[in-house]
Design a protein around this motif. Structure first.
Motif, PDB file in Angstrom:
ATOM      1  N   GLN A  47      23.248  42.327  38.263  1.00 38.93           N
ATOM      2  CA  GLN A  47      23.818  41.015  37.868  1.00 38.93           C
ATOM      3  C   GLN A  47      25.342  41.093  37.713  1.00 38.93           C
ATOM      4  OE1 GLN A  47      22.297  40.341  33.655  1.00 38.93           O
ATOM      5  NE2 GLN A  47      20.116  40.657  34.498  1.00 38.93           N
ATOM      6  N   ALA A  48      26.109  42.244  37.334  1.00 32.75           N
ATOM      7  CA  ALA A  48      27.501  42.043  37.325  1.00 32.75           C
ATOM      8  C   ALA A  48      28.054  41.855  38.935  1.00 32.75           C
ATOM      9  CB  ALA A  48      28.187  43.422  36.909  1.00 32.75           C
ATOM     10  N   VAL A  49      27.412  42.334  39.780  1.00 31.40           N
ATOM     11  CA  VAL A  49      27.807  42.244  41.304  1.00 31.40           C
ATOM     12  C   VAL A  49      27.598  40.639  41.601  1.00 31.40           C
ATOM     13  CG1 VAL A  49      27.347  42.456  43.719  1.00 31.40           C
ATOM     14  CG2 VAL A  49      27.344  44.494  41.816  1.00 31.40           C
ATOM     15  N   GLU A  50      26.508  40.031  41.148  1.00 27.84           N
ATOM     16  CA  GLU A  50      26.123  38.585  41.520  1.00 27.84           C
ATOM     17  C   GLU A  50      27.537  37.649  40.842  1.00 27.84           C
ATOM     18  OE1 GLU A  50      23.985  37.414  43.696  1.00 27.84           O
ATOM     19  OE2 GLU A  50      23.939  39.548  44.139  1.00 27.84           O
ATOM     20  N   GLU A  51      27.833  37.942  39.423  1.00 30.01           N
ATOM     21  CA  GLU A  51      28.870  37.362  39.096  1.00 30.01           C
ATOM     22  C   GLU A  51      30.233  37.626  39.776  1.00 30.01           C
ATOM     23  OE1 GLU A  51      28.856  35.313  36.510  1.00 30.01           O
ATOM     24  OE2 GLU A  51      26.978  35.562  35.451  1.00 30.01           O
ATOM     25  N   PHE A  52      30.444  38.829  40.136  1.00 25.05           N
ATOM     26  CA  PHE A  52      31.478  39.140  40.972  1.00 25.05           C
ATOM     27  C   PHE A  52      31.706  38.348  42.295  1.00 25.05           C
ATOM     28  CE2 PHE A  52      33.527  42.111  44.068  1.00 25.05           C
ATOM     29  CZ  PHE A  52      35.023  42.019  43.692  1.00 25.05           C
ATOM     30  N   ARG A  53      30.519  38.176  43.027  1.00 22.66           N
ATOM     31  CA  ARG A  53      30.575  37.352  44.216  1.00 22.66           C
ATOM     32  C   ARG A  53      30.515  36.223  44.176  1.00 22.66           C
ATOM     33  NH1 ARG A  53      24.856  40.177  46.855  1.00 22.66           N
ATOM     34  NH2 ARG A  53      26.009  41.406  48.474  1.00 22.66           N
ATOM     35  N   ALA A  54      30.426  35.656  43.189  1.00 21.45           N
ATOM     36  CA  ALA A  54      30.671  34.040  42.718  1.00 21.45           C
ATOM     37  C   ALA A  54      32.198  34.082  42.310  1.00 21.45           C
ATOM     38  CB  ALA A  54      29.627  33.692  41.656  1.00 21.45           C
ATOM     39  N   ASP A  55      33.063  34.723  41.999  1.00 22.71           N
ATOM     40  CA  ASP A  55      33.990  34.864  41.282  1.00 22.71           C
ATOM     41  C   ASP A  55      35.353  34.769  42.465  1.00 22.71           C
ATOM     42  OD1 ASP A  55      36.801  35.247  40.037  1.00 22.71           O
ATOM     43  OD2 ASP A  55      35.566  35.424  38.110  1.00 22.71           O
ATOM     44  N   GLN A  56      35.736  33.647  42.741  1.00 26.16           N
ATOM     45  CA  GLN A  56      36.501  33.576  43.904  1.00 26.16           C
ATOM     46  C   GLN A  56      38.004  33.886  43.496  1.00 26.16           C
ATOM     47  OE1 GLN A  56      35.842  32.729  46.956  1.00 26.16           O
ATOM     48  NE2 GLN A  56      33.728  32.886  46.297  1.00 26.16           N
ATOM     49  N   VAL A  57      38.373  33.979  42.270  1.00 27.18           N
ATOM     50  CA  VAL A  57      39.677  34.101  41.802  1.00 27.18           C
ATOM     51  C   VAL A  57      39.674  35.803  41.894  1.00 27.18           C
ATOM     52  CG1 VAL A  57      41.079  34.531  39.698  1.00 27.18           C
ATOM     53  CG2 VAL A  57      40.208  32.346  40.287  1.00 27.18           C
ATOM     54  N   LEU A  58      38.993  36.453  41.461  1.00 32.71           N
ATOM     55  CA  LEU A  58      38.773  37.966  41.418  1.00 32.71           C
ATOM     56  C   LEU A  58      38.752  38.450  42.928  1.00 32.71           C
ATOM     57  CD1 LEU A  58      36.895  39.212  38.429  1.00 32.71           C
ATOM     58  CD2 LEU A  58      39.417  38.678  38.584  1.00 32.71           C
ATOM     59  N   ARG A  59      38.023  38.042  43.939  1.00 32.31           N
ATOM     60  CA  ARG A  59      38.001  38.426  44.941  1.00 32.31           C
ATOM     61  C   ARG A  59      39.064  37.957  45.748  1.00 32.31           C
ATOM     62  NH1 ARG A  59      32.931  39.932  47.019  1.00 32.31           N
ATOM     63  NH2 ARG A  59      33.823  39.323  49.208  1.00 32.31           N
ATOM     64  N   ALA A  60      39.825  36.955  45.668  1.00 33.11           N
ATOM     65  CA  ALA A  60      41.176  36.705  46.319  1.00 33.11           C
ATOM     66  C   ALA A  60      42.045  37.631  45.902  1.00 33.11           C
ATOM     67  CB  ALA A  60      41.479  35.051  45.971  1.00 33.11           C
ATOM     68  N   ALA A  61      42.201  37.700  44.756  1.00 28.52           N
ATOM     69  CA  ALA A  61      43.235  38.823  44.063  1.00 28.52           C
ATOM     70  C   ALA A  61      43.290  40.146  44.795  1.00 28.52           C
ATOM     71  CB  ALA A  61      43.156  38.986  42.701  1.00 28.52           C
ATOM     72  N   LEU A  62      41.815  40.720  45.144  1.00 26.72           N
ATOM     73  CA  LEU A  62      41.681  42.161  45.715  1.00 26.72           C
ATOM     74  C   LEU A  62      41.960  41.991  46.858  1.00 26.72           C
ATOM     75  CD1 LEU A  62      38.453  42.878  43.480  1.00 26.72           C
ATOM     76  CD2 LEU A  62      40.427  44.269  43.457  1.00 26.72           C
TER      77      LEU A  62
END
Length: 467
Positions: free
Chosen positions: A417-432
């Motif tokens: 479930q946490a991974v699904e939330e992470f996949r949908a979070d463009q801010v965190l993915r862009a930062a990383l």
């Protein structure tokens, strides 16, 4: 002496005469080897070691280590992404001499965190330490901000004579009890001495709630130094324990039930030497920017859990009414809220006010955790997000309608479930960036698949001695 030399910028060769002097000084102090340390995506501390005489070569040209470790799981299984997980290639580990210390708990050894650089001399996009440094630098450039951070360290102390992978507490006294402190008085005294010798300023060390559990809190530093310090403190705790014939676990859930080990983050935003969490016109003295920073962290918490609670064992710990902070809620000194506002004592608030992020454990890579929390807070600050209504008490008591009205949501209850939330979070993915973001996703899904079908006791046992 703990800080032994200036850092080598960008992992490039530094003043070799200084390194030669340092090498001689280390040898005179009986240091035979140097631990070069970093933390992988799964939260495992990985090392290479070199003889002290090889320090000059390491500073000049680095020490080789495969990039495949970016997709190692806690059990050393390797998963793959489109760009990582191949047996091909090499990276160079460059020690940060500014953080090099002689290890008081491991006679004959020194320790230094590393930056990971490609053979072409460029920063590796999967280097978590580089990611955190970049995030802090961007905050300074774009917002004029600096940060102070600290990572709480909780650990369980067991007997090393326990059979197999079992955990048998090394103390029998009650939580926060004098009996427990007395039983391990020699161990904790030696630990304090080792940390002091290594330049780590300790605020407190005490018996904690769970069986055999202790906690140490250390002084705040800039985020990169705070993450380095978290790794060093755990290295020291484990080394001193071994000398006392004890065994330690930093796992989120070292037993299938109970509160487990946290790794709460404390963070404050500063500008021009002024703490934005104190002296403002907002709630509890927060400035408008500090409130928006906190609101950003709250808004991204569901996705953040893929970084701050990255192990299947994390979700044995993240349960309501156990002070783990499993709801998107905040409050002043509210220990059931995911975001606890710490104002500090009157007379010290301009220095001590900060925010504590609670759904964090020590399976988390501290560089990734701090970097992602800062990125989330900056997103809130940029958007001037409003901080929702404060909660008091235990948010588990709210019915669905009341929780919805307050914006209180349950954080993910499983790693997928946490991974699904992470996949949908463009801010965190862009930062990383794409490489680190993909590594986080692949490793988390790999960990979930590795324990598929196991019960809680088996999950706890699988990770008990990994971190």
């Amino acid at each position: 002496m703990t800080t032994l030399a200036d850092p080598v910028p960008g992992g490039r060769p530094g003043d070799l005469r200084r390194v030669a002097s340092l090498t001689a000084e280390l040898a005179a102090r009986g240091v035979h080897g140097i631990v070069l340390a970093y933390v992988d995506t799964a939260g495992i501390g990985r090392v290479k070691t070199i003889p002290t005489a090889r320090l000059e070569a390491a500073v000049s040209w680095g020490v080789g280590m495969s990039p495949v470790f970016d997709t190692f799981l806690a059990d050393d299984t390797i998963v793959t992404t489109d760009v990582l997980g191949s047996p091909d290639g090499d990276l160079r580990l460059y020690p940060d001499l500014d953080q090099l210390v002689v290890l008081a708990g491991q006679p004959g050894w020194a320790w230094a965190p590393v930056d990971r650089i490609t053979q072409e001399g460029e920063r590796h996009p999967g280097c978590a330490r580089t990611f955190l440094r970049r995030t802090v630098a961007d905050a300074a450039d774009r917002h004029g901000l600096a940060f102070k951070a600290a990572v709480e360290v909780e650990w369980a102390v067991g007997l090393d004579t326990a059979p197999g992978a079992e955990f048998v507490p090394a103390v029998s006294g009650p939580a926060y009890g004098a009996a427990r402190q007395i039983e391990l008085s020699d161990y904790t005294a030696d630990l304090l001495a080792a940390l002091a010798a290594q330049g780590v300023d300790v605020d407190q060390v005490h018996p904690e709630y769970a069986a055999g559990q202790f906690e140490v809190s250390v002084g705040a530093r800039d985020p990169v130094a705070a993450a380095d310090r978290s790794v060093l403190v755990r290295q020291t705790i484990r080394a001193v324990a071994g000398r006392h014939r004890l065994r330690v676990s930093f796992a989120p859930a070292f037993l299938p039930e109970g509160v487990g080990n946290g790794g709460h983050l404390h963070l404050s935003c500063w500008r021009g030497g002024v703490n934005l969490h104190s002296g403002g016109e907002g709630r509890y003295g927060m400035t408008a920017e500090a409130e928006s920073f906190a609101a950003g962290v709250l808004a991204h918490l569901p996705a953040l859990t893929a970084v701050t609670a990255p192990s299947p064992a994390s979700y044995l710990r993240l349960k309501p009414s156990q002070w783990a902070g499993v709801f998107t809620a905040w409050g002043r000194e509210t220990r059931e809220a995911a975001l606890r506002i710490v104002t500090g004592t009157a007379g010290r608030r301009d220095q001590d006010a900060n925010m504590e992020i609670k759904p964090v454990d020590l399976a988390a890579n501290p560089y990734l955790a701090l970097g992602c929390v800062i990125a989330a807070g900056l997103d809130g600050m940029t958007a001037s997000l409003p901080l929702p209504e404060e909660i008091t008490g235990d948010p588990a008591r709210y019915g669905p309608d009341e929780a919805a009205a307050l914006g209180v949501e349950r954080l993910p209850t499983s790693l997928p479930q946490a991974v699904e939330e992470f996949r949908a979070d463009q801010v965190l993915r862009a930062a990383l960036g794409p490489v680190l973001a993909d590594a986080v996703t692949a490793v988390r899904l790999g960990e979930a698949a590795a324990v598929d079908g196991l019960d809680d006791a088996q999950v706890a046992a699988a990770y008990r001695w990994k971190y």
